[in-house]
Design an enzyme around this catalytic site. Structure first.
Site, PDB file in Angstrom:
ATOM      1  CG  ASP A  70      12.171   3.736  -8.122  1.00 40.28           C
ATOM      2  OD1 ASP A  70      12.653   4.155  -7.045  1.00 40.28           O
ATOM      3  OD2 ASP A  70      11.615   2.630  -8.228  1.00 40.28           O
ATOM      4  CG  ASP A 117       3.144  -5.419   8.126  1.00 40.07           C
ATOM      5  OD1 ASP A 117       2.098  -6.002   8.474  1.00 40.07           O
ATOM      6  OD2 ASP A 117       3.387  -4.230   8.393  1.00 40.07           O
ATOM      7  CD  GLU A 130      -3.037  -2.720  13.123  1.00 40.70           C
ATOM      8  OE1 GLU A 130      -3.275  -1.511  13.117  1.00 40.70           O
ATOM      9  OE2 GLU A 130      -3.042  -3.412  12.087  1.00 40.70           O
ATOM     10  CG  HIS A 154       2.677   2.212   9.169  1.00 44.19           C
ATOM     11  ND1 HIS A 154       2.737   1.397  10.287  1.00 44.19           N
ATOM     12  CD2 HIS A 154       1.699   1.702   8.382  1.00 44.19           C
ATOM     13  CE1 HIS A 154       1.839   0.440  10.166  1.00 44.19           C
ATOM     14  NE2 HIS A 154       1.210   0.598   9.024  1.00 44.19           N
ATOM     15  CG  ASP A 155      -1.345   2.780  10.502  1.00 41.24           C
ATOM     16  OD1 ASP A 155      -1.155   3.005   9.292  1.00 41.24           O
ATOM     17  OD2 ASP A 155      -1.565   1.645  10.957  1.00 41.24           O
ATOM     18  CG  ASN A 202      15.556   1.629  -8.188  1.00 41.13           C
ATOM     19  OD1 ASN A 202      15.114   2.536  -7.474  1.00 41.13           O
ATOM     20  ND2 ASN A 202      14.786   0.673  -8.665  1.00 41.13           N
ATOM     21  CG  ASP A 227      15.270   5.696  -4.987  1.00 37.71           C
ATOM     22  OD1 ASP A 227      15.319   4.521  -5.404  1.00 37.71           O
ATOM     23  OD2 ASP A 227      15.183   6.692  -5.746  1.00 37.71           O
ATOM     24  CG  ASP A 277      -2.636  -5.110   8.573  1.00 35.08           C
ATOM     25  OD1 ASP A 277      -2.178  -4.041   9.012  1.00 35.08           O
ATOM     26  OD2 ASP A 277      -3.659  -5.178   7.856  1.00 35.08           O
ATOM     27  CG  ASP A 299      15.510   0.556  -3.523  1.00 37.40           C
ATOM     28  OD1 ASP A 299      16.379   0.515  -2.633  1.00 37.40           O
ATOM     29  OD2 ASP A 299      15.607   1.289  -4.533  1.00 37.40           O
TER      30      ASP A 299
HETATM   31  C1  NOJ Z   1      -3.344  -1.467   9.638  1.00 40.09           C
HETATM   32  C2  NOJ Z   1      -2.134  -0.949   8.951  1.00 40.09           C
HETATM   33  O1  NOJ Z   1      -1.191  -0.554   9.901  1.00 40.09           O
HETATM   34  C3  NOJ Z   1      -2.598   0.180   8.055  1.00 40.09           C
HETATM   35  O2  NOJ Z   1      -1.531   0.914   7.528  1.00 40.09           O
HETATM   36  C4  NOJ Z   1      -3.460  -0.411   6.978  1.00 40.09           C
HETATM   37  O3  NOJ Z   1      -4.008   0.613   6.178  1.00 40.09           O
HETATM   38  C5  NOJ Z   1      -4.617  -1.226   7.577  1.00 40.09           C
HETATM   39  N1  NOJ Z   1      -4.205  -2.062   8.649  1.00 40.09           N
HETATM   40  C6  NOJ Z   1      -5.242  -2.107   6.529  1.00 40.09           C
HETATM   41  O4  NOJ Z   1      -4.382  -3.153   6.201  1.00 40.09           O
END
Ligand code: NOJ
Length: 533
Positions: A28, A101, A239, A311-312, A26, A24, A198, A32
């Site tokens: 908040d 992305d 993906e 990130h999943d 700024n 971050d 995605d 960013d």
């Molecule tokens: C896969 C992404 O990696 C995930 O984070 C997202 O929630 C779903 N696709 C829906 O876009």
């Protein structure tokens, strides 16, 4: 034979940034784009030459940017178009590639296309989404519940494979294909170098066989995006949950003009029943999956992708190894296991200093829509402490917390209250401490990436497995011409490892020992050149 373009792509080391949680600038409490610019030199120092930036487009953020309301505008919290242009410029000056992305399967319901579409059945956007008078099947949303929602205004149901505010686009409508081509072209004109795409397997649905993915027009749609003259040279990673190597080749051979590579998730799943149910994802399982894919893809005209985290999922370090007593050894051993294999390397932010999964005391610390929905569902059948335990194990927020650059208040991420809490162990595990430690995961990553970059055998060499399935360790060779390298990764038990080669002294090892006696400590790893002649 790989095309020259693909041989160049093999040299990519792509750093995945979850921008809300990176830096971050700024005040908040939300990361960013200027925060990304601030750390470009740090990433170069690590050995990274490309960034995959998770969605940064305008969005109401029901799914943190995977619900886009304008593909050609920057999300307010993350900055401005000027910041994006500066980022592209600053990266290109450093010889780095920017991969955005792209989310082509669905838009936010607040996107103008959906707002128009819901108005009626005879406007230019009416058929941009899937509309039905009655629910046509029992498809479920990935975030729980039915995949269909009723829209009062239009008086029909629409399909949403994710949250009800993420409506699936109808790619059978040529206007949708053109609109998404325009989005791609807009960013190509801005200078971006590629896209992570995605859930690309879902843009063509197979209604006939009851699958919301891998429909009959999938290749055609992907080709329409990336097979055009303007888009042929881009680096794209889909993906796309393909399990068959030949099918993978059909999606990603250079000549196909579709994707450059696909993410293969077998090693992330490791046969778990679901992501909230712990299953000892032992390193043996991970090893066997890695071997299978190296062997299945050998000689094929495709690029494989190598990654441990994203990130999943909570970090593999916590699921498959020992993130407490042997955190340094485990994190470095995993790095050697993965990133000296053949493929394009992806590193998720914070992985390079051995960030394990976080744990929180209360469900209020979580933000992720999937986790919150799952928690509600678990609470129907079990006490709330048990439900929290499951969320603490499997939540996507365990990989999405703000990065800890140092151990001070705010972790160097922000002076303000962050949008989700910092990692529960951030004072003890952060970049500054790790870089200065005598055993530093970061410095190991740096050395490993340098070795990978400077050793042709690790980029282009063949793969051979040396360990046997019953071994509690993994050894593999990479061979190019007369040059052969050996990577040895021991698992949780100390043991003597006898190798069928005479080896030079290790060029890289996490415990900096010679292993002359063949005795390996838990999670010890070593990379050596094989003596020839
Ligand atoms: C896969 C992404 O990696 C995930 O984070 C997202 O929630 C779903 N696709 C829906 O876009």
């Amino acid at each position: 034979m790989l095309s020259e373009t693909y041989r160049q792509f093999l040299r990519l080391v792509i750093y995945q940034i979850y921008p809300r949680s990176f830096q971050d600038t700024n005040g908040d409490g939300i990361g960013d784009l200027p925060g990304v610019i601030r750390h470009l030199d740090d990433l170069l120092e690590l050995g990274v030459n490309a960034i995959w930036l998770c969605p940064c487009f305008r969005s109401p953020n029901d799914d943190n940017g995977y619900d886009i309301s304008d593909y050609c505008a920057i999300m307010d919290e993350l900055g401005t178009m000027g910041d994006m242009e500066r980022l592209i410029d600053q990266m290109h000056r450093r010889g780095m590639k920017l991969i955005l992305d792209l989310v082509p399967n669905h838009t936010s319901t607040s996107h103008r296309w959906f707002q128009e579409s819901r108005k009626g059945r005879d406007n230019p956007f009416s058929d941009f989404y899937y509309w039905f008078d009655a629910i046509p099947n029992d498809w479920k949303s990935c975030f729980g519940g039915s995949a269909y929602a009723f829209d009062e205004q239009r008086g029909q149901y629409y399909l949403h494979s994710y949250a009800p505010t993420q409506a699936d686009l109808n790619w059978n409508n040529p206007a949708v294909v053109r609109a998404m081509q325009d989005v791609v072209d807009f960013w190509v004109d801005k200078g971006v170098d590629g896209f992570r795409v995605d859930v690309v397997d879902q843009i063509s649905k197979d209604f006939e066989n009851g699958r919301n993915c891998f429909g009959p027009r999938l290749h055609e749609f992907i080709h329409a995006l990336f097979g055009r003259e303007k888009t042929r040279g881009l680096f794209t990673v889909g993906e796309c949950w393909v399990n068959d190597a030949q099918e993978m080749e059909r999606h990603s051979a250079f000549e196909r003009g579709e994707l450059s590579t696909l993410f293969q998730f077998d090693h992330m799943e490791c046969g778990r029943a679901d992501k909230f149910t712990p299953k000892p994802d032992s390193l043996r399982t991970v090893r066997d999956i890695l071997i299978r894919w190296q062997q299945k893809t050998a000689g094929l005209n495709l690029l494989h992708s190598l990654f441990t985290d994203n990130h999943d999922q909570p970090p593999l370090l916590s699921r498959a190894a020992n993130d407490r007593e042997k955190r340094y050894e485990s994190a470095t051993c995993l790095a050697a296991m993965f990133y000296l294999l053949k493929g394009v390397a992806f590193i998720y932010q914070g992985q390079e200093w051995g960030t394990p999964s976080a744990r929180y005391q209360s469900i209020d610390s979580f933000n992720d829509i999937e986790s919150l929905n799952a928690y509600q569902a678990f609470c129907q059948t079990m006490p709330s402490e048990k439900a929290l335990e499951k969320i603490n194990f499997g939540s996507r927020d365990n990989a999405r917390h703000p990065l800890a650059w140092n151990g001070q208040a705010g972790g160097g991420f922000s002076d303000a209250k962050p949008w989700i809490p910092l990692h529960s162990r951030y004072r003890e595990i952060n970049r500054e401490l790790d870089r200065a430690a005598s055993q530093s995961v970061y410095r190991f990553y740096q050395a490993l990436l340098r070795l990978r970059r400077e050793t042709p055998a690790f980029l282009d060499g063949d793969f051979q497995v040396v360990s046997r399935p019953e071994d509690g360790w993994f050894a593999y060779a990479r061979t190019l011409g007369d040059e052969r390298w050996l990577v040895v990764c021991n698992f949780e038990k100390p043991q003597t490892i006898r190798l069928p080669f005479a080896l030079e002294a290790p060029r890289l090892s996490n415990l900096n020992r010679a292993q002359a006696d063949g005795l390996y400590a838990p999670y010890e790893c070593a990379v050596c050149r094989v003596l020839t002649g």
